[in-house]
Design a protein around this motif. Structure first.
Motif, PDB file in Angstrom:
ATOM      1  N   TYR A  39       6.414  -2.408 -30.761  1.00  0.00           N
ATOM      2  CA  TYR A  39       7.289  -3.051 -29.657  1.00  0.00           C
ATOM      3  C   TYR A  39       6.986  -4.948 -30.217  1.00  0.00           C
ATOM      4  CZ  TYR A  39       6.258   1.090 -27.089  1.00  0.00           C
ATOM      5  OH  TYR A  39       6.053   2.345 -26.448  1.00  0.00           O
ATOM      6  N   PHE A  47       0.863  -4.610 -29.215  1.00  0.00           N
ATOM      7  CA  PHE A  47       2.380  -4.404 -29.131  1.00  0.00           C
ATOM      8  C   PHE A  47       2.907  -4.151 -30.338  1.00  0.00           C
ATOM      9  CE2 PHE A  47       1.576  -6.038 -24.773  1.00  0.00           C
ATOM     10  CZ  PHE A  47       2.768  -5.287 -24.086  1.00  0.00           C
ATOM     11  N   THR A  78       8.626  -8.424 -23.217  1.00  0.00           N
ATOM     12  CA  THR A  78       8.461  -7.668 -24.451  1.00  0.00           C
ATOM     13  C   THR A  78       9.915  -6.741 -24.339  1.00  0.00           C
ATOM     14  OG1 THR A  78       7.281  -5.716 -25.153  1.00  0.00           O
ATOM     15  CG2 THR A  78       7.218  -5.953 -22.822  1.00  0.00           C
ATOM     16  N   ALA A  89       6.841  -8.664 -28.761  1.00  0.00           N
ATOM     17  CA  ALA A  89       6.049  -9.217 -27.517  1.00  0.00           C
ATOM     18  C   ALA A  89       6.123 -10.783 -27.989  1.00  0.00           C
ATOM     19  CB  ALA A  89       4.946  -8.694 -27.224  1.00  0.00           C
TER      20      ALA A  89
END
Length: 383
Positions: free
Chosen positions: A26, A21, A51, A28
């Motif tokens: 991203y 991730f 997330t 998470a």
């Protein structure tokens, strides 16, 4: 910063998941029950991750990383990801745009703090970073330390979003609460008991079974009764003898049995109030019927085993608080170790069909009435 130090935070699958991730840009975080239970040193069964990646981005990432991905609830933002055999429920940050008392329409969010606001209790809105550091946007750490089950924000608002939270409030207090139940939460539950009628029997049954499986559900059930929630769920039930039952279970080393305890509540009509599985219905019916029939405990032990007989002893004696005497325990142990000495092949050849079964029942009843002392010869000689 408070940290979660459990193995599942630092093991290889978790490192792979969070690295994947992060490398894709991203955020998470672990969230919910796994974080709560780890901080309580309680068992963790489910690993929930949240997330800022949208569900389709999660699916794409999983494909790129070679993880197995199952769109179990993708419309609501949830994708099940399996990394090296470890299962993670990954859900996108969300906010509610509309609720109807049971289901919510959600919009995806980029802010974990906004995601926290739609959750039920402060202790369930704790987030753990990949390094185990805990983020606490709603004051859940203090409530967890105090073992206080408290709704996020206004209790009435959280309840009207989902009336199942009334039952969850009492269930979580039974499992994680200490001392007095939260007064604001209790008042809000009492004010909205009518909303329980909007819940399915299956969801009510699941919550009640989980509540009654707690080591000591007595205080939570007493609060349910005082607030009117117990009557709304199970009309005619009473929690008054449950504390004594739990005490006797402890003395007799009887494991928590939600259906034994359900029988103790009395006034339970599972045909209208609950919807049990066939297996659970048989289990409940056995406890209720044995209680009503008053079958001698040695016979209960013979027919159903020592544990059922001890549970029945607790159920029948819940009006008091005294441990069973040696004679009662010996009688149960005696019954549990018995094997009926007569078989169909031992009966006279002149018997046939239904006569065989009826004769065996008659001889078994004589054997039980003899306190299991009659021998095979005694019984056959009585024909």
């Amino acid at each position: 910063m408070t940290r979660v130090t459990a193995d599942w935070v630092t093991d290889a699958p978790a490192r792979a998941l969070f690295s994947g991730f992060a490398d894709a840009g991203y955020e998470a975080l672990f969230v919910g029950g796994c974080v709560r239970n780890a901080l309580l040193s309680a068992p963790v069964s489910d690993l929930d991750v949240t997330t800022n990646a949208h569900p389709d981005q999660v699916m794409t990432l999983a494909d790129q990383q070679g993880w197995r991905a199952i769109p179990t609830g993708i419309d609501h933002g949830t994708v099940t990801i399996i990394v090296d055999g470890t299962v993670y429920e990954v859900t996108t940050y969300r906010r509610d745009t509309d609720t109807d008392g049971r289901h919510a329409t959600v919009a995806f969010s980029q802010d974990y703090a906004e995601d926290a606001q739609r959750r039920d209790f402060t202790m369930n809105a704790l987030y753990a970073q990949p390094d185990g550091g805990v983020r606490d946007p709603v004051g859940g750490l203090a409530d967890l330390a105090a073992r206080r089950v408290r709704f996020i924000g206004q209790a009435e608002d959280r309840i009207q979003e989902d009336y199942l939270r009334i039952l969850r409030f009492f269930r979580f207090h039974a499992w994680y609460g200490a001392d007095a139940i939260d007064a604001d939460g209790l008042a809000a539950c009492a004010a909205h008991t009518d909303g329980i009628a909007r819940l399915s029997k299956e969801r009510i049954t699941a919550e009640m079974a989980k509540l009654l499986a707690a080591s000591d559900p007595g205080p939570a059930l007493a609060a349910m009764q005082a607030s009117g929630v117990l009557q709304a769920v199970l009309p005619g039930a009473s929690a008054e003898t449950l504390p004594a039952l739990v005490h006797l279970e402890t003395l007799c080393d009887v494991a928590p049995d939600p259906f034994l305890r359900l029988a103790a509540l009395g006034g339970v009509d599972t045909q209208t109030g609950l919807k049990l599985s066939r297996r659970d219905q048989r289990h409940f019916d056995r406890h209720r019927d044995l209680l009503e029939q008053g079958m001698p405990l040695p016979e209960v032990a013979y027919r159903h085993g020592r544990d059922v007989a001890l549970g029945q002893w607790c159920l029948r004696n819940r009006a008091g608080w005294q441990a069973p005497d040696t004679d009662a325990l010996d009688a149960i142990a005696l019954g549990a170790g018995q094997i009926f000495p007569v078989k169909a092949a031992d009966l006279p050849a002149t018997l046939a069909g239904a006569e065989i079964g009826q004769t065996l029942k008659t001889l078994e009843a004589r054997w039980i009435a003899s306190d299991f002392t009659a021998t095979r010869a005694d019984l056959l000689g009585s024909l």
